[in-house]
Design an enzyme around this catalytic site. Structure first.
Site, PDB file in Angstrom:
ATOM      1  N   HIS A  18      -0.071   0.707  -3.386  1.00 16.02           N
ATOM      2  CA  HIS A  18       0.748   1.856  -4.774  1.00 16.02           C
ATOM      3  C   HIS A  18       0.943   3.260  -4.569  1.00 16.02           C
ATOM      4  O   HIS A  18       1.744   3.761  -4.141  1.00 16.02           O
ATOM      5  CB  HIS A  18      -0.046   1.684  -6.277  1.00 16.02           C
ATOM      6  CG  HIS A  18       0.020  -0.129  -6.486  1.00 16.02           C
ATOM      7  ND1 HIS A  18      -1.086  -0.838  -7.973  1.00 16.02           N
ATOM      8  CD2 HIS A  18       0.517  -1.144  -6.027  1.00 16.02           C
ATOM      9  CE1 HIS A  18      -1.006  -1.608  -8.046  1.00 16.02           C
ATOM     10  NE2 HIS A  18       0.861  -2.577  -6.587  1.00 16.02           N
ATOM     11  N   ASP A 113       5.540   4.266 -11.404  1.00 17.72           N
ATOM     12  CA  ASP A 113       5.173   3.219 -10.533  1.00 17.72           C
ATOM     13  C   ASP A 113       5.365   1.731 -11.233  1.00 17.72           C
ATOM     14  O   ASP A 113       5.042   1.787 -13.001  1.00 17.72           O
ATOM     15  CB  ASP A 113       4.454   3.773  -9.664  1.00 17.72           C
ATOM     16  CG  ASP A 113       2.739   2.799 -10.075  1.00 17.72           C
ATOM     17  OD1 ASP A 113       2.722   2.736 -11.341  1.00 17.72           O
ATOM     18  OD2 ASP A 113       1.824   2.919  -9.454  1.00 17.72           O
TER      19      ASP A 113
END
Length: 474
Positions: A18, A113
């Site tokens: 991520h 995100d």
């Protein structure tokens, strides 16, 4: 920071898979579009590789580390990575709010995100535009945003469906390819995943996806132009990728892996790595070792210790030292028998540099999108070995549609892949006709990806559209 420049803040959830795409997006906005960028990185304090990456982040980017809170009372020991990440990011909302509130020059735009979508309402209080960044394939985004519709239409478990799941305008998804949170509708992670897809479309002003049109044109077109899917997604979708790590030719000087590769023939080495989080069982490590040995091909293998039957065992601890060295789990005599042909690297290696080395001709990969993008931009065909998350979905695209990868007959996440099948796949990729055809196709994809990122390329234009929207609504 200059007051008159557009300032973008991006929230990153924990994990190298991520953090890397968030850093790439921030760096792209700073260096190619001259925006001020800040990363709000929620960290776990348990991953040395993650800490190193944060410490080495670009000087163009302002970085704020946000330690994650203790969530032990909020989760069950058997809860999945998806559930843990969702809870971590939910508990981090107050810290994210405080970080933004304390900025001297507050951002104009907030990007979360895929696990950070519940923090997007913070943007409303500070009069910021708000977006979701999904570093995954467009078909994953289509499935995720459409899931709440499927949740009402489909009875029983998705994996038991005879007919593929239909998403308007997209290639249908087989039950066996659904992302991990959809494997069991009674598991807590399923509800977290459904909520996530709804948040993408109801809490944001748009969605950025780290892909480009030619990789999955049907899904991109459906997200942008299919009226049925658009009525569900509701917000603009910007295909801005593939954003990948740039290889510094001087950055690997003195690295023993690169020095070893320098001595090998062109396209003669297969690189074996399961990303920052992927782990194999002890039995599968043995079969993979024998398969590589029997193939008689040159290899570089990034090896970490087994984690039982857990496929994402190092997701939160990438780069950590371990009680037993990874080499302890190899078959007896393996290192001596393969010493001139292979190189086993414990725990971590510079993946982008390795893939871009001229001696590398194949990649055995877990099919995370960061790895897929890096392999394509290096022009390297793959053996698809999906382990967790949405990787089965990715593997099907690579093998069945793009034909730039070969995969085992069984799902590695469900059953061990035997040594005979492994040696067959490796030989096919490295010296067979099928491998030659895949190599030609992946190099065409590489050209397409590079063109998309160039000025006036599709992804460059899409990024400019996103920035213009932020400026016009600032």
């Amino acid at each position: 920071m200059a007051q008159n420049k557009l300032h973008v803040a991006i929230i990153s959830s924990p994990g190298m898979g991520h953090l890397v795409p968030v850093l790439l997006l921030a760096n792209r906005l700073a260096t190619h579009h001259h925006l001020d960028t800040t990363i709000l990185a929620v960290t776990t304090q348990t991953s040395p590789a993650e800490s190193q990456l944060l410490n080495d982040s670009s000087t163009h980017i302002n970085l704020i580390k946000i330690p994650s809170l203790d969530i032990s009372s909020l989760i069950h020991p058997d809860d999945t990575m998806v559930t843990r990440l969702a809870v971590i990011m939910r508990e981090a909302r107050n810290s994210i709010w405080s970080a933004i509130s304390g900025m001297t020059c507050r951002p104009h735009v907030l990007i979360g995100d895929l696990f950070s979508s519940e923090s997007l309402p913070i943007a409303d209080e500070f009069h910021m535009r708000k977006y979701v960044y999904v570093p995954c394939l467009a078909r994953f985004l289509a499935l995720t945003t459409y899931l709440h519709v499927l949740d009402k239409e489909v009875r029983g478990q998705y994996v038991d469906q005879i007919e593929p799941l239909r998403i308007p305008g997209c290639v249908s998804v087989r039950g066996q390819d659904v992302p991990d949170p959809m494997l069991d509708r009674d598991n807590r992670q399923y509800n977290e995943y459904v909520r996530m897809g709804i948040n993408f479309t109801t809490l944001s002003n748009g969605i950025l996806v780290n892909t480009w049109r030619d990789l999955d044109s049907a899904s991109i077109d459906a997200l942008k132009y299919n009226e049925i899917l658009k009525s569900v997604v509701k917000v603009p979708v910007y295909d801005i990728g593939p954003l990948t790590r740039v290889v510094d030719p001087t950055g690997s000087e003195g690295n023993n892996v690169i020095e070893w590769l320098d001595m090998q023939p062109v396209e003669s080495v297969i690189f074996v790595s399961f990303g920052s989080g992927g782990t194999l069982s002890a039995e599968q490590i043995t079969e993979l070792a024998w398969g590589l040995e029997l193939s008689q091909q040159k290899f570089v293998w990034v090896l970490r210790p087994p984690a039982g039957n857990t496929k994402d065992g190092s997701f939160f601890t990438s780069g950590s030292s371990v009680p037993c060295g990874p080499l302890d789990f190899l078959p007896e005599g393996f290192m001596n028998r393969t010493g001139t042909r292979g190189l086993v690297v414990p725990l971590w290696a510079p993946q982008a540099s390795i893939l871009n080395h001229e001696s590398v001709g194949g990649f055995l990969t877990h099919c995370g999108l960061n790895s897929i993008n890096e392999s394509i931009l290096a022009g390297v065909p793959m053996i698809a070995w999906p382990l967790y998350a949405e990787q089965r979905l990715n593997a099907t695209l690579l093998t069945d549609e793009l034909q730039v990868a070969v995969r085992p007959a069984v799902l590695p996440a469900e059953k061990e892949v035997g040594r005979e099948e492994i040696q067959k796949m490796v030989r096919s990729l490295m010296e067979g006709e099928e491998g030659k055809m895949m190599r030609e196709k992946v190099k065409l994809l590489k050209e397409s990806a590079n063109h998309a990122l160039m000025v006036n390329g599709s992804s460059y234009k899409s990024m400019c559209e996103f920035i213009t929207g932020c400026q016009n609504n600032g």
